[in-house]
Design an enzyme around this catalytic site. Structure first.
Site, PDB file in Angstrom:
ATOM      1  N   LYS A 106       1.014  -1.201   0.177  1.00 23.37           N
ATOM      2  CA  LYS A 106      -0.307  -0.101  -0.146  1.00 23.37           C
ATOM      3  C   LYS A 106       0.942   1.504  -0.205  1.00 23.37           C
ATOM      4  O   LYS A 106       0.621   2.134  -0.812  1.00 23.37           O
ATOM      5  CB  LYS A 106      -1.056   0.115   1.115  1.00 23.37           C
ATOM      6  CG  LYS A 106      -1.617  -0.940   0.918  1.00 23.37           C
ATOM      7  CD  LYS A 106      -3.158  -0.805   2.338  1.00 23.37           C
ATOM      8  CE  LYS A 106      -2.227  -0.882   4.102  1.00 23.37           C
ATOM      9  NZ  LYS A 106      -1.163  -1.964   4.050  1.00 23.37           N
ATOM     10  N   ARG A 109      -9.845   1.569   8.374  1.00 23.00           N
ATOM     11  CA  ARG A 109      -9.143  -0.016   8.847  1.00 23.00           C
ATOM     12  C   ARG A 109     -10.240  -0.169   9.358  1.00 23.00           C
ATOM     13  O   ARG A 109     -10.326  -1.244   9.838  1.00 23.00           O
ATOM     14  CB  ARG A 109      -8.104  -0.089   9.444  1.00 23.00           C
ATOM     15  CG  ARG A 109      -6.189   0.346   8.459  1.00 23.00           C
ATOM     16  CD  ARG A 109      -5.239   0.114   9.451  1.00 23.00           C
ATOM     17  NE  ARG A 109      -4.344  -0.909   9.536  1.00 23.00           N
ATOM     18  CZ  ARG A 109      -3.178  -0.048   9.088  1.00 23.00           C
ATOM     19  NH1 ARG A 109      -3.133   0.680   8.859  1.00 23.00           N
ATOM     20  NH2 ARG A 109      -2.140  -0.730   8.840  1.00 23.00           N
ATOM     21  N   ARG A 146      11.184  -5.357   5.621  1.00 23.47           N
ATOM     22  CA  ARG A 146      11.140  -4.637   5.773  1.00 23.47           C
ATOM     23  C   ARG A 146      12.066  -3.421   6.010  1.00 23.47           C
ATOM     24  O   ARG A 146      12.601  -3.438   7.303  1.00 23.47           O
ATOM     25  CB  ARG A 146       9.949  -3.844   5.711  1.00 23.47           C
ATOM     26  CG  ARG A 146       9.500  -2.324   5.523  1.00 23.47           C
ATOM     27  CD  ARG A 146       8.092  -2.515   5.595  1.00 23.47           C
ATOM     28  NE  ARG A 146       7.188  -2.418   6.461  1.00 23.47           N
ATOM     29  CZ  ARG A 146       5.589  -1.980   6.640  1.00 23.47           C
ATOM     30  NH1 ARG A 146       5.082  -1.942   5.664  1.00 23.47           N
ATOM     31  NH2 ARG A 146       5.147  -3.094   7.595  1.00 23.47           N
ATOM     32  N   ARG A 155      11.650  -1.962  11.282  1.00 21.01           N
ATOM     33  CA  ARG A 155      10.245  -0.918  12.167  1.00 21.01           C
ATOM     34  C   ARG A 155      10.109  -1.867  13.312  1.00 21.01           C
ATOM     35  O   ARG A 155      10.324  -3.589  12.686  1.00 21.01           O
ATOM     36  CB  ARG A 155       9.624  -0.809  10.720  1.00 21.01           C
ATOM     37  CG  ARG A 155       9.058   0.456  10.563  1.00 21.01           C
ATOM     38  CD  ARG A 155       7.274   0.389   8.929  1.00 21.01           C
ATOM     39  NE  ARG A 155       6.281  -0.454   9.956  1.00 21.01           N
ATOM     40  CZ  ARG A 155       5.463  -0.130   9.239  1.00 21.01           C
ATOM     41  NH1 ARG A 155       4.951   0.966   8.039  1.00 21.01           N
ATOM     42  NH2 ARG A 155       4.388  -0.601  10.360  1.00 21.01           N
ATOM     43  N   ARG A 178      -0.602  -8.134  13.543  1.00 19.25           N
ATOM     44  CA  ARG A 178      -1.425  -6.827  12.565  1.00 19.25           C
ATOM     45  C   ARG A 178      -1.992  -7.717  11.737  1.00 19.25           C
ATOM     46  O   ARG A 178      -3.306  -7.862  11.096  1.00 19.25           O
ATOM     47  CB  ARG A 178      -0.454  -6.704  11.936  1.00 19.25           C
ATOM     48  CG  ARG A 178       0.567  -5.964  13.155  1.00 19.25           C
ATOM     49  CD  ARG A 178       1.890  -5.254  12.393  1.00 19.25           C
ATOM     50  NE  ARG A 178       1.720  -4.735  11.368  1.00 19.25           N
ATOM     51  CZ  ARG A 178       2.530  -3.912  10.541  1.00 19.25           C
ATOM     52  NH1 ARG A 178       4.300  -5.266  10.725  1.00 19.25           N
ATOM     53  NH2 ARG A 178       2.615  -3.765   9.143  1.00 19.25           N
TER      54      ARG A 178
HETATM   55  P1  ADP Z   1       2.520  -2.031   3.412  1.00 21.51           P
HETATM   56  O1  ADP Z   1       2.367  -0.535   3.241  1.00 21.51           O
HETATM   57  O2  ADP Z   1       1.388  -2.239   2.401  1.00 21.51           O
HETATM   58  O3  ADP Z   1       2.305  -2.255   4.403  1.00 21.51           O
HETATM   59  P2  ADP Z   1       4.650  -1.566   1.968  1.00 21.51           P
HETATM   60  O4  ADP Z   1       4.585  -0.595   0.933  1.00 21.51           O
HETATM   61  O5  ADP Z   1       5.384  -0.728   3.546  1.00 21.51           O
HETATM   62  O6  ADP Z   1       3.093  -2.215   2.949  1.00 21.51           O
HETATM   63  O7  ADP Z   1       5.719  -2.813   1.426  1.00 21.51           O
HETATM   64  C1  ADP Z   1       5.559  -3.796   2.531  1.00 21.51           C
HETATM   65  C2  ADP Z   1       7.107  -4.061   1.481  1.00 21.51           C
HETATM   66  O8  ADP Z   1       7.265  -5.163   0.892  1.00 21.51           O
HETATM   67  C3  ADP Z   1       8.640  -3.215   2.203  1.00 21.51           C
HETATM   68  O9  ADP Z   1       9.261  -3.836   2.359  1.00 21.51           O
HETATM   69  C4  ADP Z   1       8.835  -2.899   0.568  1.00 21.51           C
HETATM   70  O10 ADP Z   1       9.608  -2.451  -0.323  1.00 21.51           O
HETATM   71  C5  ADP Z   1       8.168  -4.761  -0.183  1.00 21.51           C
HETATM   72  N1  ADP Z   1       7.150  -4.240  -1.997  1.00 21.51           N
HETATM   73  C6  ADP Z   1       6.569  -4.087  -1.555  1.00 21.51           C
HETATM   74  N2  ADP Z   1       5.658  -3.860  -3.284  1.00 21.51           N
HETATM   75  C7  ADP Z   1       6.523  -5.165  -3.508  1.00 21.51           C
HETATM   76  C8  ADP Z   1       6.666  -5.943  -4.070  1.00 21.51           C
HETATM   77  N3  ADP Z   1       5.517  -5.605  -6.090  1.00 21.51           N
HETATM   78  N4  ADP Z   1       7.230  -6.922  -5.166  1.00 21.51           N
HETATM   79  C9  ADP Z   1       8.426  -7.258  -3.735  1.00 21.51           C
HETATM   80  N5  ADP Z   1       8.648  -5.973  -2.163  1.00 21.51           N
HETATM   81  C10 ADP Z   1       7.864  -4.945  -2.639  1.00 21.51           C
HETATM   82  P1  AMP Z   2       1.306   0.768   8.765  1.00 23.45           P
HETATM   83  O1  AMP Z   2       1.920   1.830   8.659  1.00 23.45           O
HETATM   84  O2  AMP Z   2      -0.223   1.357   8.238  1.00 23.45           O
HETATM   85  O3  AMP Z   2       1.354  -0.953   8.538  1.00 23.45           O
HETATM   86  O4  AMP Z   2       0.333   1.190  10.004  1.00 23.45           O
HETATM   87  C1  AMP Z   2       1.360   0.447  10.975  1.00 23.45           C
HETATM   88  C2  AMP Z   2       0.306   0.369  12.603  1.00 23.45           C
HETATM   89  O5  AMP Z   2      -0.664   1.803  12.967  1.00 23.45           O
HETATM   90  C3  AMP Z   2      -0.780  -0.313  12.654  1.00 23.45           C
HETATM   91  O6  AMP Z   2      -0.558  -1.538  13.139  1.00 23.45           O
HETATM   92  C4  AMP Z   2      -1.939   0.473  13.849  1.00 23.45           C
HETATM   93  O7  AMP Z   2      -1.163   0.597  14.825  1.00 23.45           O
HETATM   94  C5  AMP Z   2      -1.950   1.727  13.620  1.00 23.45           C
HETATM   95  N1  AMP Z   2      -2.783   2.278  12.762  1.00 23.45           N
HETATM   96  C6  AMP Z   2      -2.071   3.151  11.259  1.00 23.45           C
HETATM   97  N2  AMP Z   2      -3.814   3.507  10.661  1.00 23.45           N
HETATM   98  C7  AMP Z   2      -4.261   3.440  11.205  1.00 23.45           C
HETATM   99  C8  AMP Z   2      -5.308   3.472  11.221  1.00 23.45           C
HETATM  100  N3  AMP Z   2      -6.402   3.741  10.389  1.00 23.45           N
HETATM  101  N4  AMP Z   2      -6.303   2.370  12.577  1.00 23.45           N
HETATM  102  C9  AMP Z   2      -5.790   2.221  13.401  1.00 23.45           C
HETATM  103  N5  AMP Z   2      -4.575   2.171  13.882  1.00 23.45           N
HETATM  104  C10 AMP Z   2      -4.063   2.424  12.342  1.00 23.45           C
END
Ligand code: ADP
Ligand code: AMP
Length: 218
Positions: A16, A90, A129, A163, A174
């Site tokens: 995302k 969410r 990540r 993270r 999560r």
């Molecule tokens: P989210 O916001 O949904 O939690 P992220 O965008 O932070 O996901 O991506 C999670 C991990 O996967 C990161 O380390 C990112 O670099 C990697 N990633 C994102 N898109 C891809 C993809 N298409 N292929 C492989 N790895 C990816």
């Molecule tokens: P993210 O960066 O989207 O993976 O979010 C990291 C953490 O932030 C989540 O596991 C939640 O603890 C909190 N968080 C982010 N967005 C929301 C939301 N819309 N509602 C509740 N908790 C959130």
């Protein structure tokens, strides 16, 4: 007229943040990632940031009322900009609240991009990540490794770290929160014919092309 709103949803690690950031940059929309906003607040050491941290470190969702306050503040700053929501809504209550706030500000959701990635790949992505503490740029140790210099390619600063919530036990919590509280929103948005399910497996560029095709009109 105010520009449209695109929502990126999907399980933790689906991409995302990666896709929403690219999309927002390409379209000149404002990227509003609640997770990033909460992490910045936490880094500031404020009382609110400490409240966020209590939930985030356990892999639990932050209570809806705290999330609403954060999002309302950001929307006030958004003016006429198009918006890309990443990680919000969410929960059902957040989705309803978003509809209300958008209606009040003369906006509407144009499209919901729902990224689909199998669980095994999610775990692989989350455990590898890395993120830039300064600007939130996302890396992956295998797929998109951080520069050897330790300086972020986006902002030239850092540090680039793992993270706290990307550890196996927390990842499990999560994914459970997602299954229980967020996945049901798929039906909520499908009923309004707003969803494009997008296959999130493939290179970042391939997924970006799928997203761009899905969101032609928003
Ligand atoms: P989210 O916001 O949904 O939690 P992220 O965008 O932070 O996901 O991506 C999670 C991990 O996967 C990161 O380390 C990112 O670099 C990697 N990633 C994102 N898109 C891809 C993809 N298409 N292929 C492989 N790895 C990816
Ligand atoms: P993210 O960066 O989207 O993976 O979010 C990291 C953490 O932030 C989540 O596991 C939640 O603890 C909190 N968080 C982010 N967005 C929301 C939301 N819309 N509602 C509740 N908790 C959130």
């Amino acid at each position: 007229m105010k520009r449209k709103v695109v929502v990126f949803c999907g399980p933790p690690g689906a991409g995302k943040g990666t896709q929403a950031r690219n999309f927002a940059q390409a379209r000149g929309y404002r990227h509003l990632a609640t997770g990033d906003l909460m992490r910045s607040e936490r880094e500031s050491g404020s009382p609110l940031g400490r409240r966020f941290d209590q939930y985030m470190r356990a892999g639990k969702l932050v209570p809806d009322d705290l999330v609403f306050d954060l999002v309302s503040q950001e929307l006030e700053l958004a003016g006429e900009d198009g918006l890309v929501f990443d990680g919000f809504p969410r929960t059902a209550a957040q989705a309803e609240q978003l509809d209300i706030i958008l209606r009040e500000t003369g906006r509407a959701i144009g499209r919901v991009v729902w990224l689909e990635v199998p669980t095994q790949e999610l775990v692989r992505r989350l455990s590898g990540r890395r993120v830039c503490v300064n600007c939130g740029q996302v890396y992956h140790v295998d797929y998109t490794p951080p520069p050897a210099s330790g300086l972020c390619k986006n902002c030239g600063q850092g540090p680039i770290v793992q993270r706290k919530d990307d550890e196996p036990d927390i990842i499990r919590n999560r994914v459970a929160s997602y299954d229980l509280q967020t996945r049901p929103l798929l039906d909520y948005y499908k009923a309004r014919d707003l969803v494009n399910l997008v296959d999130g497996v493939g290179s970042t560029e391939t997924v970006s092309e799928r997203v761009a095709t899905a969101v032609v009109t928003a």
